[in-house]
Design a protein around this motif. Sequence first.
Motif, mmCIF file in Angstrom:
data_model
loop_
_atom_site.group_PDB
_atom_site.id
_atom_site.type_symbol
_atom_site.label_atom_id
_atom_site.label_comp_id
_atom_site.label_asym_id
_atom_site.label_seq_id
_atom_site.Cartn_x
_atom_site.Cartn_y
_atom_site.Cartn_z
ATOM 1 N N UNK B 172 0.842 -1.184 0.000
ATOM 2 C CA UNK B 172 0.000 0.000 0.000
ATOM 3 C C UNK B 172 0.884 1.242 0.000
ATOM 4 N N UNK B 173 0.235 2.354 -0.251
ATOM 5 C CA UNK B 173 0.932 3.629 -0.367
ATOM 6 C C UNK B 173 0.905 4.335 0.985
ATOM 7 N N UNK B 179 11.076 2.495 0.525
ATOM 8 C CA UNK B 179 10.680 1.317 -0.248
ATOM 9 C C UNK B 179 9.549 1.745 -1.194
ATOM 10 N N UNK B 181 6.596 0.457 -1.934
ATOM 11 C CA UNK B 181 5.307 0.436 -1.250
ATOM 12 C C UNK B 181 5.547 -0.101 0.155
ATOM 13 N N UNK B 182 4.497 -0.165 0.948
ATOM 14 C CA UNK B 182 4.593 -0.769 2.273
ATOM 15 C C UNK B 182 3.721 -2.022 2.271
ATOM 16 N N UNK B 206 5.780 -5.078 -3.747
ATOM 17 C CA UNK B 206 5.594 -4.636 -2.360
ATOM 18 C C UNK B 206 6.808 -3.955 -1.767
ATOM 19 N N UNK C 175 1.082 10.627 1.360
ATOM 20 C CA UNK C 175 1.870 9.970 0.315
ATOM 21 C C UNK C 175 2.395 10.971 -0.714
ATOM 22 N N UNK D 172 3.255 1.774 11.766
ATOM 23 C CA UNK D 172 3.134 3.148 11.319
ATOM 24 C C UNK D 172 1.667 3.467 11.039
ATOM 25 N N UNK D 175 -3.694 4.909 6.044
ATOM 26 C CA UNK D 175 -5.138 5.093 5.861
ATOM 27 C C UNK D 175 -5.937 3.894 6.353
ATOM 28 N N UNK D 182 -0.080 -0.139 10.956
ATOM 29 C CA UNK D 182 0.386 -1.023 9.890
ATOM 30 C C UNK D 182 1.846 -1.347 10.179
ATOM 31 N N UNK D 184 5.430 -2.152 9.527
ATOM 32 C CA UNK D 184 6.249 -1.969 8.332
ATOM 33 C C UNK D 184 7.417 -2.946 8.362
ATOM 34 N N UNK D 186 8.766 -4.247 5.798
ATOM 35 C CA UNK D 186 9.729 -3.791 4.780
ATOM 36 C C UNK D 186 10.877 -3.031 5.440
ATOM 37 N N UNK D 190 14.801 -3.846 5.215
ATOM 38 C CA UNK D 190 15.712 -2.850 4.645
ATOM 39 C C UNK D 190 16.865 -2.544 5.604
#
Lengths: 272, 272, 272, 272
Positions: B172-173, B179, B181-182, B206, C175, D172, D175, D182, D184, D186, D190
């Motif tokens: 998602x954004x 990165x 997206x998340x 992703x 975003x 984080x 929306x 959410x 993260x 990722x 990273x």
Amino acid sequence: MKMLTELDVSDHKEVVEVGDVKIGGEDLAIMAGPCAVESREQLLTAADHVAKEGGQILRGGAFKPRTSPYSFQGLGEEGLEYLAEARERTGLKIVTELLYSDDIELVNSYTDILQIGSRNMQNYGLLKKLGEVDTPVMLKRGYAATIKEWLMAAEYVISHGNDNVILCERGIRTFETATRNTLDLNGIALIKDKLNIPVIIDPSHGTGQRNLVSPMAKAGISAGADGIMVEMHPNPEEALCDGQQSLTLDDFSQLVDELNRVAQAVDKRLAV
Amino acid sequence: MKMLTELDVSDHKEVVEVGDVKIGGEDLAIMAGPCAVESREQLLTAADHVAKEGGQILRGGAFKPRTSPYSFQGLGEEGLEYLAEARERTGLKIVTELLYSDDIELVNSYTDILQIGSRNMQNYGLLKKLGEVDTPVMLKRGYAATIKEWLMAAEYVISHGNDNVILCERGIRTFETATRNTLDLNGIALIKDKLNIPVIIDPSHGTGQRNLVSPMAKAGISAGADGIMVEMHPNPEEALCDGQQSLTLDDFSQLVDELNRVAQAVDKRLAV
Amino acid sequence: MKMLTELDVSDHKEVVEVGDVKIGGEDLAIMAGPCAVESREQLLTAADHVAKEGGQILRGGAFKPRTSPYSFQGLGEEGLEYLAEARERTGLKIVTELLYSDDIELVNSYTDILQIGSRNMQNYGLLKKLGEVDTPVMLKRGYAATIKEWLMAAEYVISHGNDNVILCERGIRTFETATRNTLDLNGIALIKDKLNIPVIIDPSHGTGQRNLVSPMAKAGISAGADGIMVEMHPNPEEALCDGQQSLTLDDFSQLVDELNRVAQAVDKRLAV
Amino acid sequence: MKMLTELDVSDHKEVVEVGDVKIGGEDLAIMAGPCAVESREQLLTAADHVAKEGGQILRGGAFKPRTSPYSFQGLGEEGLEYLAEARERTGLKIVTELLYSDDIELVNSYTDILQIGSRNMQNYGLLKKLGEVDTPVMLKRGYAATIKEWLMAAEYVISHGNDNVILCERGIRTFETATRNTLDLNGIALIKDKLNIPVIIDPSHGTGQRNLVSPMAKAGISAGADGIMVEMHPNPEEALCDGQQSLTLDDFSQLVDELNRVAQAVDKRLAV
């Protein structure tokens, strides 16, 4: 070819003409009407009021994109016919949403402006077909599209042959839940600073609350928008769609008065 | 009718069958291949490697949705023919994106799974047409769609007659830009807790970075996903699309080994 | 006790008095000056210009919150002394940021308004200490705080004894990356509709771009804000902090003229 | 000096030692306990269970950062005393939140790890003071901080003299509202790819739902995390804080079993 998104030079129009109505430049466009066309009587009542207050364009959805497949999906062609009747009666222009690419001939045969909704902003099949007509297109920003992506979507339409493109800011999706969306007026100011393509503000979807429509309409014009699109319903409590963000007829009359003052303060004129 | 989004009971399938390949349940599906079909040689090389390593499904885009109208838009039907040839040669199933509703017959005549991309998740015209075929549909989450909206989009397909729906989380954004997206693995865990509809994870889109594909593929499986979809290219540096997130053939071999260990630790089996 | 966040009744003030300057009600407050106090000359030049154009309040940071520990951290008490000298010379009131709770006595002994920055909006130790003074507090919205959380932070200050609270919208994180932040004018309209606590708009941090400051200042006032806070520098190219969003002296003069017209259109008066 | 955020070389530690417990490397750290220390009995019951199942570190808040000034704010020093008693009794290490910079001596005299919460991640006054002790610091990510800002905050602590820094991902703000935050993952992948500084995952705050804690703990470890921090309460229904996301004692036992299997699959060892 120069692209819109290079943000310095481009082939877009600064003023889009819808018959004798100009969108962009010094003129301020007022588009108003119900979220969905629900009945002949509802639409004509709304149309008469928009015309009386000096609006130029009547909005109303005949095909509604609904998150749930079980919600009211619109009256379809019957709705388009009521819109045409309202135009005949009032002299207003019509803007209505084109939802499915299969319907482009049908909708185009009725409307003066083809509205592309937020969920379809990156529906490239639809965008390409819009390049094949010369009817003005009002392209709403995707609720999570960047400004650059929005301009790229406009570029799809223009590069396929139709440069009558009007943008419409209707709010983006953020973490804030106290309002339905977050109106990104920064985006309007940025686009007008770099490009001067016509931009309309939709404070109804952008806020989701009747009380916030008027201040945000005025804010949008101050940020540089070339017009407003607002939802107005003769009886918001009974609306089949978005009643809580619809103005009453009286609210709309008051909004036009207030907008007139702000327009003058930023060198726009409202044709009343 | 019970809706998916009531999140307690629904008519979705827990296991979707693609020929003899099962998506959902104890099986782990591996879908891999290039972002775009670029040439016959490129695709067959990729397909041979997916088959050799025990993957079941070959991915490859013939029609590409691109933000810019001036980017490579895909090989079209030529690309579909290469996919069919690769299936014939390797026994792999095929998944490819359906971009335009006008193309549904064409694409459906070639593919085993119809992929709907992120930008089309709320293209209701397309979703309704998917209800009229019985080919499995893999519905990617809109990059700014809530989980509820995603399930509602699945409901559009199911309620119009096709219950062979597979979901795919592709990120998602958010405000984070380090990165692409998340990845919302919370969403996978939530859906599997409430519904158990098949969910695939796409760590290529992703994350947008080759080095993060393997850890996030393993994370997705641990969160409950039923399979992975990854981009793999014989020569990522020369890819026409998304090279920086494509695995090399060797990367893919190593990923399958690592995934096998994690799968066993969460009681899934990888059919090698 | 009624809480601000019940959004119907509360103990906040509608007009906060800073000496003879009123923030809220029909008056429009203009706060301007450099991001950081860099030198005596820079500050006095800026102060003279703010006073000449009819602004009431001089801004300037002596303690700067910087994302990197290696960036310029401000002149500290030396900066506060220059601010006091500028006040003496021009009659302007002063607003400056309180960064560390240990510094509250020091900063309070110089300033007329204690500014709390975005990163400290939920620094509850600091908020509680602000309840123990009666100096007006300008509480910037956390860049990812909901409106409710922002009002709750104000409630911390008020419930600990200081009801001289002014809010400041400075943009939220979304975003969108084409602008530094996204100004949430919806939030201003909502707060003014429900509460009428004073709210200032900061279009400098809210946009991050000089060209967007003027349209967004006007938009903020139209949405209901009670004043603006803008960054202005005698020589933006040489600014140690935020030069790209600082107005020049000439830009500021023009902004005041334009703002005056919009203020009248929304029944506010700018004391020039 | 090389900065963490150059993301190639830095002065951070790959393994932080808390007495004989290692955080980072091949070891997997398990931190568990109640959100807030509520009573001696509650804490000792929790501590006994953490120790019995092989956890190494007991969590519990004595000073609670609450959005509302009227919510339970923690037991203060009494809570710290119960934590010390639990350590004496079980041999577990202690992690507790330092909320106010004035309390650093007090909290430091009790705890083994100083936890900095999400709202304080950019409280630079606090970060600088942490550089003056050598107690390990666990720095939670701000709920809207970018990865770069998070590493910069760590850099504040390290550059002021304390390189015993552990990061903690706790979700984080996006929306999506179906989950509290959410996670993260990722970001974890990273950071471990570029730096290998120790990172803990907090799936309790990251999801806000008891049922999602176990899958997301496993997902976090698969993405590369060096340990988990989870909320566990002897009686979640009666918790004064975050009951809906707290595991029961039995849930925790099962989580440790499941985590053990996943840890082995990614070459980590859980010291049971």
